[in-house]
Design a protein around this motif. Structure first.
Motif, short mmCIF file in Angstrom:
data_model
loop_
_atom_site.label_atom_id
_atom_site.label_comp_id
_atom_site.label_asym_id
_atom_site.label_seq_id
_atom_site.Cartn_x
_atom_site.Cartn_y
_atom_site.Cartn_z
N VAL A 1 -5.53 -8.84 7.15
CA VAL A 1 -5.08 -8.06 8.29
C VAL A 1 -4.32 -6.79 7.38
O VAL A 1 -3.67 -6.99 6.59
CB VAL A 1 -4.09 -8.42 9.23
CG1 VAL A 1 -2.74 -9.27 8.67
CG2 VAL A 1 -3.60 -7.21 10.21
N ASN A 2 -4.85 -5.75 7.79
CA ASN A 2 -4.20 -4.36 7.42
C ASN A 2 -3.09 -4.09 8.00
O ASN A 2 -3.27 -3.69 9.31
CB ASN A 2 -5.25 -3.37 7.20
CG ASN A 2 -6.30 -3.51 5.94
OD1 ASN A 2 -6.09 -4.09 4.94
ND2 ASN A 2 -7.50 -2.75 6.17
N LEU A 3 -2.08 -3.95 7.47
CA LEU A 3 -0.59 -3.74 8.28
C LEU A 3 -0.18 -2.31 8.22
O LEU A 3 -0.40 -1.64 7.10
CB LEU A 3 0.53 -4.61 7.79
CG LEU A 3 0.34 -5.97 7.38
CD1 LEU A 3 1.46 -6.55 6.80
CD2 LEU A 3 -0.07 -6.56 8.99
N ALA A 4 0.12 -1.66 9.16
CA ALA A 4 0.58 -0.28 9.39
C ALA A 4 1.47 -0.19 10.31
O ALA A 4 1.38 -0.71 11.59
CB ALA A 4 -0.60 0.60 9.84
N ASP A 5 2.73 0.07 9.76
CA ASP A 5 3.74 0.03 10.89
C ASP A 5 4.73 1.32 10.61
O ASP A 5 4.99 1.79 9.65
CB ASP A 5 4.61 -1.21 10.96
CG ASP A 5 4.82 -1.75 9.52
OD1 ASP A 5 5.46 -1.15 8.68
OD2 ASP A 5 4.04 -2.83 9.23
N GLY B 1 -11.99 4.38 11.20
CA GLY B 1 -11.56 5.90 11.18
C GLY B 1 -9.97 5.78 11.47
O GLY B 1 -9.54 4.44 11.69
N ALA B 2 -9.37 6.77 11.61
CA ALA B 2 -8.06 6.86 11.85
C ALA B 2 -7.62 6.67 13.51
O ALA B 2 -8.36 6.89 14.37
CB ALA B 2 -7.48 8.35 11.40
N VAL B 3 -6.18 6.23 13.50
CA VAL B 3 -5.92 5.84 14.99
C VAL B 3 -4.42 6.76 15.32
O VAL B 3 -3.69 6.78 14.41
CB VAL B 3 -5.46 4.38 14.94
CG1 VAL B 3 -4.80 4.25 16.38
CG2 VAL B 3 -6.38 3.54 14.87
N GLY B 4 -4.62 7.42 16.46
CA GLY B 4 -3.35 8.39 16.57
C GLY B 4 -2.57 7.96 17.63
O GLY B 4 -3.10 7.21 18.75
N GLY C 1 0.74 -1.14 0.12
CA GLY C 1 -0.05 0.14 0.10
C GLY C 1 0.78 1.16 0.00
O GLY C 1 0.32 2.36 -0.10
N GLY C 2 2.33 1.13 0.23
CA GLY C 2 3.10 2.31 0.05
C GLY C 2 3.09 3.04 1.51
O GLY C 2 2.51 2.77 2.45
N GLU C 3 3.96 4.12 1.47
CA GLU C 3 4.13 4.90 2.70
C GLU C 3 3.47 6.20 2.82
O GLU C 3 3.51 6.83 1.78
CB GLU C 3 5.68 5.06 2.80
CG GLU C 3 6.13 5.75 4.21
CD GLU C 3 7.65 6.04 4.19
OE1 GLU C 3 7.97 7.02 4.17
OE2 GLU C 3 8.35 5.07 4.31
N GLU D 1 -8.06 4.16 5.39
CA GLU D 1 -8.87 4.58 4.39
C GLU D 1 -8.47 4.62 3.17
O GLU D 1 -7.33 5.04 2.99
CB GLU D 1 -9.81 5.81 4.87
CG GLU D 1 -10.68 5.41 6.01
CD GLU D 1 -11.73 6.69 6.13
OE1 GLU D 1 -11.69 7.95 5.45
OE2 GLU D 1 -12.69 6.86 7.14
N LEU D 2 -9.12 4.08 1.95
CA LEU D 2 -8.32 3.97 0.67
C LEU D 2 -7.19 3.18 0.32
O LEU D 2 -6.77 3.31 -0.42
CB LEU D 2 -7.89 5.74 0.46
CG LEU D 2 -9.09 6.77 0.16
CD1 LEU D 2 -8.76 8.01 -0.19
CD2 LEU D 2 -10.44 6.15 -0.62
N LEU D 3 -6.87 2.33 1.67
CA LEU D 3 -6.00 1.51 1.33
C LEU D 3 -6.33 0.60 0.12
O LEU D 3 -5.41 0.01 -0.63
CB LEU D 3 -5.65 0.84 2.55
CG LEU D 3 -4.53 -0.60 2.35
CD1 LEU D 3 -3.42 -0.17 2.20
CD2 LEU D 3 -4.66 -1.23 3.69
N GLU D 4 -7.68 0.21 0.20
CA GLU D 4 -8.17 -0.73 -0.99
C GLU D 4 -7.95 -0.11 -2.29
O GLU D 4 -7.29 -1.04 -3.21
CB GLU D 4 -9.69 -0.73 -0.85
CG GLU D 4 -10.30 -1.77 -1.78
CD GLU D 4 -10.31 -3.39 -0.92
OE1 GLU D 4 -10.00 -4.20 -1.45
OE2 GLU D 4 -10.08 -3.36 0.21
N GLY D 5 -7.74 0.89 -2.59
CA GLY D 5 -7.34 1.43 -3.97
C GLY D 5 -5.92 1.79 -4.13
O GLY D 5 -5.51 1.99 -5.19
#
Length: 712
Positions: A520-524, A683-686, A493-495, A704-708
């Protein structure tokens, strides 16, 4: 010619009389590279009884590697011939440059020039020899194959052969008679123009043809152009090529080594457009490839064929073949020598005087069936730097360590090959996060090589320590069927704003559409000593248990496991309400198999109800025994809004037993969710961090918009 069978009992390479004025980081000079080449060839030549013996080393593994004893007679015969050829040509990577340096060099009482000169002729031209490899056409007959696209390991080795003949041309090739050279050319011609594999193998054919053309023999230029344009079409940018479907070191030690050689043998003169593109790719790689190695010059264990180890440094040398090289010579030599020492200075690197079939020690989970005992000598590509003369900048420039002496984590993210690697000066570690991975759900080996959430230069990947636990991977257990599903497909999904986004699917089936299955949507993002994760689950059924392991930790029997807890605060962005949770951490302190201090800590926040450890044997490439920390999550009711969606965790490491600070171990000051239930449902996580633990304190994670944005 016979030799004294006594063997030097030196088993660990040492840098005698290091030069720290020229090489302040390693002490290694050109002389030491020559010493290292001799050290590695001892395993072949001191195991031979005489100059007449075939170039085969003692075999320590027979279940995975070839020759496969259960193969049919024709295939087994072809594999035995291929093994001899691998032993000859891959050791020739090293032997050729040593011969050019000193034509009279001997190892174990055997003159290398005489040995390779004779055994090349036996393998390629003497049909009555037991070492005769057979032409491509003869192998087709031997195996009974009717498939015109069939190819053989011998094609790979002909490429290594012609590189060696080029590297010591005056000492061997020019000393052959015209009849002998013609016979070798006739042998090469069949493999050069015959079937190949439609990925990096095309380069083997290209170099065979380029060598023949360079020596005045006729080739089919249309076949050459077909291969060259195809290789060019695999380019994805940033210096990287896609190999088959995957991205791994083959882009570097194949594409970015063979293409520059092809340029000077053939491309610059005959295909200038393609040659220019290959040069551009090599120089583009040099802009970021140094950051792929860590602060000690260590090579990462990642991708297939990791028994080739420090062959990963060979693109640096190849870049200097180009008309306009872009590599920094002092940095290139520092990395090359650092990676060399990473392996040669270990007491478990050699098995029967030959590099073990593993990354460090013998390690069967790493090994592929296309390898044999001699395959390890692909590491010899690194020694091609010795063809650079002693006055070349690669040897005369002072070592430098790039940005490693600066503060703060440096991140390099490349969308083309889906690679993000972070350099951590605090522990001199490089951490790699990858995407665009497609493996079969039953391919555990492939998932170990490619599907880890991150790869660490100081903690090589661990094979499965338990059915329901993997290092640096999620494992899902279905409570209804008890099936264990691993993440076998990773989308990129890119940075964005310092956060890397990816998606992994559990047991994604390649034979049917199933993109709505468990994922699982990965965010790190990086912190000073490691990686912080905030991964969002996308499940489609209840009664699911999920585990996430940290890196495998080598256990010499002294490992301590220390547990700590601390309260953390969560806030709802909608209501402003807050609640406290208990963050949990386990710290491991111990030593690797070489006695070096190691420390690893895993901390979990939301999502995980507990942390635990599992002990294992035979699954760690560094140590016979190991320990893995893992977090545990359970989803009982798919529609229970009180259960967490976001799994927040951190894994950090240190190459000493100095305690992590409280802020390093529990870095999060506040977690802000967008939903009123504070579960991360939408929604977003801070995430707000304590001062000094990362390049920045505030991280906003928005799926959001990771799908695209997902890419394979």
């Amino acid at each position: 010619m016979t030799k004294d069978n006594s063997m030097n009992d030196k088993t660990v390479f040492t840098v005698d009389e290091p030069d720290y004025s020229l090489s302040p980081y390693t002490g290694v000079t050109r002389k030491h590279w020559i010493d290292a080449g001799i050290y590695l060839l001892r395993g072949l030549f001191e195991n031979l009884k005489s100059i007449d013996d075939a170039p085969v080393v003692p075999r320590t593994e027979t279940e995975v590697t070839y020759p496969h004893l259960g193969a049919d007679e024709g295939r087994l015969d072809a594999e035995k011939r291929a093994e001899i050829f691998e032993g000859l040509t891959r050791t020739f990577f090293i032997g050729s440059v040593l011969i050019h340096e000193n034509p009279e060099i001997e190892i174990g009482g055997i003159n290398l020039r005489d040995y390779y000169s004779e055994h090349i002729l036996r393998a390629l031209t003497k049909k009555d020899s037991a070492e005769y490899v057979s032409t491509y056409e003869e192998l087709m007959a031997i195996t009974g194959s009717k498939d015109p696209t069939n190819c053989f390991q011998q094609t790979v080795e002909t490429c290594a052969l012609v590189i060696g003949l080029w590297a010591c041309r005056e000492e061997i090739w020019d000393r052959y008679t015209k009849e002998e050279r013609d016979a070798i050319a006739d042998f090469l011609r069949g493999y050069a123009h015959a079937a190949t594999v439609p990925q990096n193998w095309r380069l083997f054919n290209m170099l065979d043809m380029a060598f023949l053309h360079m020596e005045g023999y006729e080739i089919d230029e249309h076949v050459m152009r077909e291969h060259a344009q195809a290789i060019l079409s695999y380019y994805v940018g940033d210096g990287w090529f896609r190999d088959g479907h995957s991205f791994d070191y083959y882009s570097c030690w194949a594409f970015n080594v063979y293409a520059p050689i092809w340029n000077i043998w053939y491309g610059y003169e005959n295909e200038p457009y393609i040659a220019g593109k290959f040069e551009e790719a090599s120089n583009k790689l040099m802009e970021t490839y140094p950051e792929f190695f860590d602060g000690d010059g260590y090579t990462m264990m990642w991708g297939r064929s990791c028994i080739y180890r420090f062959a990963a440094v060979s693109p640096f040398d190849a870049n200097f073949l180009l008309k306009n090289p872009g590599a920094d010579p002092g940095r290139a030599r520092r990395i090359s020598s650092g990676s060399l020492l990473q392996f040669l200075t270990r007491d478990d690197f050699l098995e029967n005087m030959v590099p073990a079939l593993g990354f460090y020690k013998q390690f069967t989970p790493l090994v592929q069936g296309y390898s044999c005992a001699e395959s390890v000598y692909w590491i010899g590509k690194a020694f091609l730097c010795l063809h650079l003369p002693a006055d070349h900048p690669f040897w005369t420039a002072k070592e430098n360590n790039g940005d490693w002496d600066k503060d703060g984590v440096k991140v390099t993210t490349l969308d083309g090959p889906a690679l993000s690697y972070s350099n951590h000066p605090e522990n001199k570690t490089t951490i790699l996060r990858t995407g665009k991975v497609v493996k079969n759900g039953s391919d555990l080996h492939g998932m170990w090589n490619y599907s880890k959430l991150s790869f660490n230069s100081k903690y090589p990947w661990e094979a499965s320590p338990a059915e329901d636990v993997e290092s640096m991977q999620y494992v899902l257990t279905d409570g209804t069927t008890d099936e264990k599903d691993r993440c076998n497909v990773t989308f990129w999904g890119g940075e964005k704003d310092g956060v890397l986004y990816r998606r992994q699917f559990f047991n994604y089936r390649l034979d049917t559409e199933c993109h709505w299955f468990n994922a699982v949507n990965l965010a790190d993002f990086p912190v000073n000593y490691g990686i912080m994760r905030a991964d969002k689950l996308r499940l489609f059924r209840p009664d699911v248990t999920i585990t996430l392991g940290a890196y495998g930790f080598p256990d010499d029997g002294s490992t301590q496991a220390i547990r700590k807890e601390k309260t953390a605060q969560i806030v709802s962005k909608i209501t402003g309400e807050t609640k406290e949770i208990t963050a949990k951490a386990i710290i491991l302190k111990g030593h690797d198999s070489q006695g070096k201090e190691k420390q690893l800590a895993m901390t979990v926040y939301t999502g995980f109800y507990d942390l635990d450890i599992v002990k294992s044997s035979g699954t760690n490439p560094d140590s016979e025994k190991s320990v893995i920390i893992y977090g545990k999550y359970y989803k009982e009711n798919l529609y229970d809004s009180s259960e967490d969606y976001v799994l927040i965790s951190q894994t950090i490491t240190r190459e000493s037993h100095e305690d992590f600070t409280e802020d390093e171990l529990f870095p999060i000051k506040e977690i802000a969710f967008s939903d009123k239930d504070m579960t991360g449902a939408y929604g977003a996580v801070g995430i707000t961090l304590a001062d000094g633990v990362s390049n920045k304190n505030q991280h906003e994670i928005d799926y959001e918009l990771l799908e695209g944005r997902m890419m394979l």
